[in-house]
Structure formats: C-alpha cells, structure tokens
Design an enzyme around this catalytic site. Sequence first.
Site, PDB file in Angstrom:
ATOM      1  N   GLU A 192       0.827  -1.211   0.000  1.00 52.37           N
ATOM      2  CA  GLU A 192       0.000   0.000   0.000  1.00 52.37           C
ATOM      3  C   GLU A 192       0.861   1.260   0.000  1.00 52.37           C
ATOM      4  O   GLU A 192       1.915   1.295   0.633  1.00 52.37           O
ATOM      5  CB  GLU A 192      -0.857   0.032   1.268  1.00 52.37           C
ATOM      6  CG  GLU A 192      -1.758  -1.160   1.402  1.00 52.37           C
ATOM      7  CD  GLU A 192      -2.486  -1.184   2.728  1.00 52.37           C
ATOM      8  OE1 GLU A 192      -3.269  -2.114   2.937  1.00 52.37           O
ATOM      9  OE2 GLU A 192      -2.277  -0.278   3.548  1.00 52.37           O
ATOM     10  N   CYS A 216       3.303   8.293   1.658  1.00 57.03           N
ATOM     11  CA  CYS A 216       3.571   7.351   2.750  1.00 57.03           C
ATOM     12  C   CYS A 216       3.806   5.986   2.098  1.00 57.03           C
ATOM     13  O   CYS A 216       2.911   5.440   1.460  1.00 57.03           O
ATOM     14  CB  CYS A 216       2.353   7.326   3.683  1.00 57.03           C
ATOM     15  SG  CYS A 216       2.477   6.074   4.964  1.00 57.03           S
ATOM     16  N   CYS A 245       4.862  -7.750   7.639  1.00 53.71           N
ATOM     17  CA  CYS A 245       5.810  -7.346   8.689  1.00 53.71           C
ATOM     18  C   CYS A 245       5.905  -8.483   9.699  1.00 53.71           C
ATOM     19  O   CYS A 245       4.896  -9.111  10.028  1.00 53.71           O
ATOM     20  CB  CYS A 245       5.334  -6.073   9.380  1.00 53.71           C
ATOM     21  SG  CYS A 245       6.480  -5.509  10.664  1.00 53.71           S
ATOM     22  N   CYS A 257       2.885  -6.312  15.956  1.00 53.75           N
ATOM     23  CA  CYS A 257       2.194  -5.412  16.901  1.00 53.75           C
ATOM     24  C   CYS A 257       0.695  -5.749  16.817  1.00 53.75           C
ATOM     25  O   CYS A 257       0.138  -5.863  15.718  1.00 53.75           O
ATOM     26  CB  CYS A 257       2.443  -3.958  16.537  1.00 53.75           C
ATOM     27  SG  CYS A 257       4.199  -3.557  16.464  1.00 53.75           S
ATOM     28  N   CYS A 281      -1.979  -3.640  14.724  1.00 55.96           N
ATOM     29  CA  CYS A 281      -1.609  -3.264  13.356  1.00 55.96           C
ATOM     30  C   CYS A 281      -2.050  -4.329  12.357  1.00 55.96           C
ATOM     31  O   CYS A 281      -1.732  -5.516  12.506  1.00 55.96           O
ATOM     32  CB  CYS A 281      -0.096  -3.077  13.297  1.00 55.96           C
ATOM     33  SG  CYS A 281       0.532  -2.876  11.620  1.00 55.96           S
ATOM     34  N   GLY A 284       5.303  -2.582   6.796  1.00 49.95           N
ATOM     35  CA  GLY A 284       6.645  -3.106   7.040  1.00 49.95           C
ATOM     36  C   GLY A 284       7.487  -2.255   7.951  1.00 49.95           C
ATOM     37  O   GLY A 284       7.128  -1.124   8.298  1.00 49.95           O
ATOM     38  N   SER A 313       7.862   4.441  17.049  1.00 48.56           N
ATOM     39  CA  SER A 313       6.540   3.973  17.461  1.00 48.56           C
ATOM     40  C   SER A 313       6.651   3.487  18.900  1.00 48.56           C
ATOM     41  O   SER A 313       7.068   2.356  19.149  1.00 48.56           O
ATOM     42  CB  SER A 313       6.084   2.832  16.545  1.00 48.56           C
ATOM     43  OG  SER A 313       5.908   3.331  15.249  1.00 48.56           O
ATOM     44  N   LEU A 314       6.306   4.358  19.827  1.00 49.78           N
ATOM     45  CA  LEU A 314       6.525   4.029  21.235  1.00 49.78           C
ATOM     46  C   LEU A 314       5.274   3.368  21.830  1.00 49.78           C
ATOM     47  O   LEU A 314       5.335   2.264  22.355  1.00 49.78           O
ATOM     48  CB  LEU A 314       6.922   5.300  21.997  1.00 49.78           C
ATOM     49  CG  LEU A 314       7.421   5.102  23.418  1.00 49.78           C
ATOM     50  CD1 LEU A 314       8.609   4.157  23.477  1.00 49.78           C
ATOM     51  CD2 LEU A 314       7.797   6.447  24.050  1.00 49.78           C
ATOM     52  N   CYS A 317      -2.329   1.564   8.247  1.00 52.13           N
ATOM     53  CA  CYS A 317      -1.315   0.638   7.762  1.00 52.13           C
ATOM     54  C   CYS A 317      -1.849  -0.783   7.565  1.00 52.13           C
ATOM     55  O   CYS A 317      -2.341  -1.401   8.491  1.00 52.13           O
ATOM     56  CB  CYS A 317      -0.210   0.657   8.811  1.00 52.13           C
ATOM     57  SG  CYS A 317       1.085  -0.511   8.591  1.00 52.13           S
TER      58      CYS A 317
END
Length: 392
Positions: free
Chosen positions: A115, A134, A141, A145, A148, A205, A260-261, A379
């Site tokens: 994407e 983007c 990936c 997470c 996601c 990813g 990305s915390l 995402c």
Amino acid sequence: MTTPPSTSPEPTAADASEATAPASLPSILELSRDKLTSTMLELGEKKFRADQLWRSIYHEAVSSFDDMSTLSKPFRKSLSEKYTISTVEQAMFLTSADGSTSKALYKLHDGELIETVLMRYETDGHRRNRKTACISTQAGCALGCTFCATGQQGFRRNLTVGEIVAQVIEMQRIAYAEDEAQMAEGKRTKGELQGVTNVVFMGMGEPLANYKNVMAAIRVLSDGQGLNIGARHITVSTVGLVPQILQLAKEELQINLAISLHAPDNTTRSQTMPINQRYPVEDLIRACHRYADATGRRIFFEYVLLKEQNDSVEQAQKLGRLLNGLHCHVNLIPVNPTKLGPFDRTDLGAAKEFQVGLKQYGIPSTVRMEKGIDINAGCGQLRERAIDILGA
Ligand code: SAH
Ligand code: SF4
C-alpha cells in the site's frame, strides 16, 4: 500513466491493460545513479545521456522509455528491450470523500500486495502546501504489533530499492497531474511543478528491518537531479530496532526519525509490541538520545492511543517523565481499529487530557485524527480489505 484519482470510496479493479512490462526484464529503478551511469557508458552512450535518462525517470517521472523525448530513438528502443521502468502495478485506487487522501494498492511481480498513501495538506499560513507520500518497505511485517493490520498479516518479504522508489514515482505522477490541473485553472502560478514534497516511511513493514534497501532508496529520493526530496523532508518510522537506530545515527543524514513508542513502560509496551522484549523502553530511549545528539534533530514519537490500554492521564505523566530532557515531539493517534485488533479508539476528549498530562512535563504533542479513515488508510488495512473483496 496512473489512473486519475477517483472520488469513489468504492475500490475498483485496475485496468489490466495497464500492467507493467514482462516481469522477465529487470527494472531500471533497481540501478543506483552510479550504476546507471556506468551501465550506459558500457552501452556506448555518453555520460550526459545517462544524466538525461536519470532526469526523465526521477525528475519528470516519465512512465515509458518511448516518451523520453530527450533521448534518441535507437537509445530508447535499446533501453526498452533491456529494462522496464515501474516495478508496481496498480490494483486499487481510492480517494477519501474530502479529497485529502488517496491510497493505492500495488501488486508486485510475484503477486505480493503493498500500500502507498498520498496525503495532501493545504497551506496553513506559515507552511507551504505539502504532498506527502507514505510508502511501504516490506510486504507484510514480522513484528506482530497487535493493533496493526500489517502485523496481523505476517511477514512476506523485503521490498527491493526499485519497489520502494517506484511508489514515490507513482505518487509524483499523480501530484504532477494535479499541479497541471491547478495551473490550467489558474489556481497555481506556472513554472516548476511541485509534485511530492515529503516522504514518510510509515506504510507496510519495518523500514529498519530492510535497512540496506531503505538507505539506498533514500539516496535516490534525495538526489537533486531526480525527485529532489531533501533528507529533512524524509521521515523513517521504526518500531524501535535499537542497533539500526544507532547505525542510522552514524549515517550523517538529516532525516527525521519517528519512533513507534505507544506505551510509557515495559509492561504496557510488551502487551502490544512483542519487539519490546528484545529492546526494552530504557534501551530504546537511550538510542533516541544518541540519535538526537548525533544529528541535532528532534525525535518524533508516535503514540497510538488504545482505549483503556495506554491512554490514561497517569500514563501520559509517566511518558512525560520518560521523555524528559529529550528534544522531541509526540504525535497522539487514536487507533484505527482493525479486524483482528481488540482495541477501540480513544475519544478526542480523552486524547486532549492525555496531552495535558504530557504538557505538565514540558513535552509538546499533537493529536492527529488519522487522515483517510473512510478509505482504510491505516497501515495494512487496504490490503486486508482487498483480500476480502478481490480474493487476492
Ligand atoms: N513499522 C514501522 C512503520 C510502519 S507502521 C513502525 O511501526 O513504526 C506506521 C505507524 O502506523 C506506526 O507508528 C504504527 O504503530 C502505526 N499503526 C499501526 N497500526 C495502526 C492502527 N491500527 N491505527 C493507528 N496507527 C497504527
Ligand atoms: Fe510492523 Fe510497524 Fe505494524 Fe508493528 S506497527 S507490525 S512494526 S508495520
């Protein structure tokens, strides 16, 4: 040419006649600038011809060798016998109802789907109009997470340099077409087309898990005779791979780093981000200090707000203490719920309270309501939807 932006929120299957050239030919986008020059010299062309070719591909975003009018006909013919240009084939294209966001789903030569998003920002007085691409760096990936959609789909493979860069070129063609339309309407002064102004590596990813290709792609994107997107207009977002962040700090590049915390402590972070068991929060923040010290750049923290998981005022204060003394900015993003993810969006009021908690520790932040929510711009979400619709 890319299909012009549609205003329909419904996906359309791509026109099969727009398929890329036979997969057997390599893409010229896989060649670095030096390699392109040496290859053209070997083919008996002069160096300035290689420069013209580079400009046609990357600055003008010409989609076929035939249309590169600065090159001789025999040269164009021999190029088209040896190479293709694009490495991606459009499978879907959607534009949000407000026109601000478009999202393309691209099919790669082996059928993988990735994407790419184009976000349009109107000038807000002190900043110029921007168009941000983007882009994806991997098909799928591996990092899992839980909130996601890409993570929920698992890892397929790394993208090549050409596949990464091709996404920006596709967005550049769309942006140029829009610039031209605005010029024709007299809304923009004639002159250079603006095209894509910023690139964020925030698509599918983990960019730093495909480090070599991402770095090579950044060199292509920032080339002054090509797309000319300066390092300061490029942002790499990472889940927090500490060794690669330390490596990036040594590259002497002025790119922006986004982390990305998504949690202020190890217990909370490990619940949604498995990578935290390998690189805990303290190590990650230490690496961020190293990056900020080495580059003089401030760090951006992405904090996806997950209702009743990481969005309390106490957690905001904890985050404030964690980031104390670091030159940074926090982006608070209410989660875009996914099919498999167990989380709901934090409402705007709670997001604002979270912001106040951070401010008590002097940490600046912005609440970002995600653009393009009506077109599954989160995402990995369009691929998820495409698989439902197309059976892809
Ligand atoms: N792998 C990299 C870059 C791609 S993800 C990374 O994780 O940083 C880009 C951003 O989208 C990350 O901050 C990620 O946490 C966020 N994201 C993923 N799923 C999301 C969702 N459902 N809603 C909102 N943001 C999401
Ligand atoms: Fe991978 Fe980033 Fe999604 Fe995590 S948020 S699964 S690292 S793409």
